[in-house]
Motif scaffolding. Structure first.
Motif, PDB file in Angstrom:
ATOM      1  N   UNK A  91      -2.944  12.708  -4.910  1.00 15.09           N
ATOM      2  CA  UNK A  91      -3.050  13.302  -5.902  1.00 15.09           C
ATOM      3  C   UNK A  91      -1.438  13.626  -6.600  1.00 15.09           C
ATOM      4  N   UNK A  92      -0.686  13.964  -5.664  1.00 20.07           N
ATOM      5  CA  UNK A  92       0.637  13.930  -5.912  1.00 20.07           C
ATOM      6  C   UNK A  92       1.642  12.912  -5.958  1.00 20.07           C
ATOM      7  N   UNK A  93       1.222  11.843  -5.497  1.00 17.36           N
ATOM      8  CA  UNK A  93       1.663  10.679  -5.426  1.00 17.36           C
ATOM      9  C   UNK A  93       2.275   9.869  -6.756  1.00 17.36           C
TER      10      UNK A  93
ATOM     11  N   UNK B 236      -9.914  25.291  -5.058  1.00 14.42           N
ATOM     12  CA  UNK B 236     -11.125  24.298  -5.333  1.00 14.42           C
ATOM     13  C   UNK B 236     -10.990  23.696  -6.619  1.00 14.42           C
ATOM     14  N   UNK B 237     -10.959  22.415  -6.515  1.00 15.46           N
ATOM     15  CA  UNK B 237     -10.829  21.667  -8.070  1.00 15.46           C
ATOM     16  C   UNK B 237     -11.507  20.549  -7.941  1.00 15.46           C
ATOM     17  N   UNK B 238     -11.947  19.804  -8.773  1.00 16.84           N
ATOM     18  CA  UNK B 238     -12.283  18.455  -9.018  1.00 16.84           C
ATOM     19  C   UNK B 238     -11.454  17.514  -9.988  1.00 16.84           C
TER      20      UNK B 238
ATOM     21  N   UNK C  87      -7.420   8.816  -7.122  1.00 20.48           N
ATOM     22  CA  UNK C  87      -8.229   8.446  -8.116  1.00 20.48           C
ATOM     23  C   UNK C  87      -9.038   9.452  -8.277  1.00 20.48           C
ATOM     24  N   UNK C  88      -9.405  10.425  -7.166  1.00 20.24           N
ATOM     25  CA  UNK C  88     -10.652  11.284  -7.323  1.00 20.24           C
ATOM     26  C   UNK C  88     -10.465  12.496  -6.326  1.00 20.24           C
ATOM     27  N   UNK C  89     -10.722  13.730  -6.725  1.00 20.83           N
ATOM     28  CA  UNK C  89     -10.827  15.002  -5.758  1.00 20.83           C
ATOM     29  C   UNK C  89     -12.054  15.422  -5.863  1.00 20.83           C
ATOM     30  N   UNK C  90     -12.586  15.836  -4.955  1.00 22.62           N
ATOM     31  CA  UNK C  90     -13.999  16.595  -4.846  1.00 22.62           C
ATOM     32  C   UNK C  90     -13.741  18.001  -4.413  1.00 22.62           C
ATOM     33  N   UNK C  91     -14.530  18.983  -4.551  1.00 20.22           N
ATOM     34  CA  UNK C  91     -14.365  20.226  -3.947  1.00 20.22           C
ATOM     35  C   UNK C  91     -15.027  19.843  -2.596  1.00 20.22           C
ATOM     36  N   UNK C  92     -14.352  20.698  -1.653  1.00 25.57           N
ATOM     37  CA  UNK C  92     -14.743  20.371  -0.117  1.00 25.57           C
ATOM     38  C   UNK C  92     -16.068  20.657   0.288  1.00 25.57           C
ATOM     39  N   UNK C  93     -16.853  21.414  -0.279  1.00 17.92           N
ATOM     40  CA  UNK C  93     -18.356  22.017  -0.035  1.00 17.92           C
ATOM     41  C   UNK C  93     -19.190  20.940   0.433  1.00 17.92           C
TER      42      UNK C  93
ATOM     43  N   UNK D  34       0.747  -1.052   0.014  1.00 17.99           N
ATOM     44  CA  UNK D  34       0.062  -0.073  -0.097  1.00 17.99           C
ATOM     45  C   UNK D  34       0.917   1.233   0.027  1.00 17.99           C
ATOM     46  N   UNK D  35       0.668   1.807  -1.141  1.00 17.08           N
ATOM     47  CA  UNK D  35       1.643   3.256  -1.250  1.00 17.08           C
ATOM     48  C   UNK D  35       0.841   4.458  -0.571  1.00 17.08           C
ATOM     49  N   UNK D  36       0.997   4.937   0.651  1.00 16.12           N
ATOM     50  CA  UNK D  36       0.429   6.046   1.130  1.00 16.12           C
ATOM     51  C   UNK D  36      -0.267   5.687   2.429  1.00 16.12           C
TER      52      UNK D  36
END
Length: 380
Positions: A158-160, A258-260, A278-284, A7-9
């Motif tokens: 995301x930066x891995x 803020x990004x997706x 795999x995925x990033x969601x805006x924090x709202x 497991x990386x991370x």
């Protein structure tokens, strides 16, 4: 060196996956480039869906969560100078729990066996499309190591390195605003979360404990922290929230773009992605941590079936199933972002107010919002 799963991370996704696999008798080694103190010190999300709480309790990780976690039956929307409460429990039968991500990580590290390998460097993934993948890395003594395994789980964000090994189609959106967030040693001014839509911009009142308040302000992209002294932040919060917050020492301050982002697929051979890799969601929408937990809950079952019983079905369907969940979260998080943030377009601004007024006046609209917030979906 050999193990079943590398497991990386060592964020919440990686640590929880290792814990769930260990409970099923699957051995995993967790590699992390940061040091333990850094991992424990990262302040992130704090709203847990009931499904996430269930996973943690079933995994034997609910003792401190049940003792100090703050169960909330609803949250408030403030707009047009008024407040409207979304009664989550009344509308869905389910509450949410406020419990910081760093607290989840602390619980996972306390339960970790073996301890993750912190402070490694130069991590590289090899032969992921074969049945003999491996991971190379340099340990803290400067020795180059190779870990042979059956499966690699990329939980390094995301930066891995993991996400770049998957030949994926990437869907991305950058939003035209950022969040300025503070963590303050002050008692929360409200018993529940407050989301405020104001002509000066969005604001959020949250908390981490009865003594720690988490607060956010919408700011323009490119704004600098030095332009936001503490006094200005407290004044702006009072204006946008419509009530003063009790000022206290600010222990953390930062600005977050803020990004997706969604990568398709989430599997490549024997490499599986989970969480922010795999995925990033805006924090709202408060979905990031909950989405990661849902990923590893399914992934742990898939890898257990694959490695202990030779059953490939869940592993082969993992990406398709979790991408549906990721896009549900992206849809809701984007809708919440557009609903609550000030837009430079007057037309969009009026539409947001019209949507908020409908939520306040329609039981059906309020119920749909509540269901999305607690993680209930008609196509789950």
């Amino acid at each position: 060196m050999r193990t079943q799963v590398v497991i990386v991370g060592a964020g919440p996704a990686g640590l929880l996956l290792a814990h769930l696999l260990r409970l099923e008798g699957v051995h995993a080694v967790v590699l992390e480039t940061r040091h333990r103190e850094h991992v424990l010190g990262r302040i992130r999300a704090g709203v847990l869906e009931p499904g996430t709480v269930e996973v943690l309790r079933e995994a034997g990780l609910g003792t401190r969560l049940d003792r100090v976690g703050l169960e909330h039956q609803g949250f408030s929307l403030r707009f047009d100078g008024t407040e409207h409460r979304i009664a989550l429990s009344g509308l869905t039968g389910k509450p949410i729990t406020v419990y910081g991500q760093q607290e989840v990580v602390r619980d996972l590290l306390d339960a970790a066996e073996p301890e993750p390998c912190f402070g490694v460097s130069d991590v590289a993934l090899h032969d992921v499309t074969t049945d003999r993948p491996s991971v190379t890395f340099t340990d803290t003594d400067g020795v180059r190591r190779t870990l042979h395994c059956d499966v690699i789980a990329g939980c390094d964000g995301f930066h891995g390195v993991s996400r770049n090994v998957v030949p994926a189609t990437r869907f991305e959106r950058t939003f035209p605003h950022s969040w300025l967030g503070i963590l303050a040693k002050s008692a929360p001014a409200h018993d529940e979360l407050v989301y405020a839509h104001h002509e000066r911009g969005f604001a959020l009142h949250s908390m981490r404990s009865p003594e720690l308040t988490r607060l956010y302000l919408q700011v323009e992209p490119g704004e600098r922290l030095e332009d936001w002294p503490d006094e200005r932040i407290w004044d702006e919060l009072a204006t946008r929230l419509g009530a003063p917050c009790e000022p206290g020492p600010v222990v953390e301050k930062g600005i977050t773009a803020m990004r997706a982002h969604v990568a398709e697929p989430m599997r490549h051979g024997r490499l599986f992605l989970a969480g922010d890799a795999a995925h990033i969601v805006p924090p709202t929408g408060a979905k990031g941590l909950n989405l990661a937990v849902a990923d590893v809950r399914l992934l742990s079952r898939a890898l257990t079936a694959l490695l202990l019983h030779g059953e490939e079905g869940d592993a082969l369907s993992y990406s398709d199933i979790r991408l549906r969940g990721a896009w549900r979260a992206e849809r809701f998080s984007t809708e919440m972002t557009e609903l609550l943030h000030r837009s430079a377009d007057p037309f969009e601004q009026r539409l947001s107010l019209a949507r908020l007024r409908r939520i306040a006046s329609s039981a059906a609209a309020a119920t749909a919002l509540a269901q999305d917030y607690v993680g209930i979906s008609e196509d789950a």
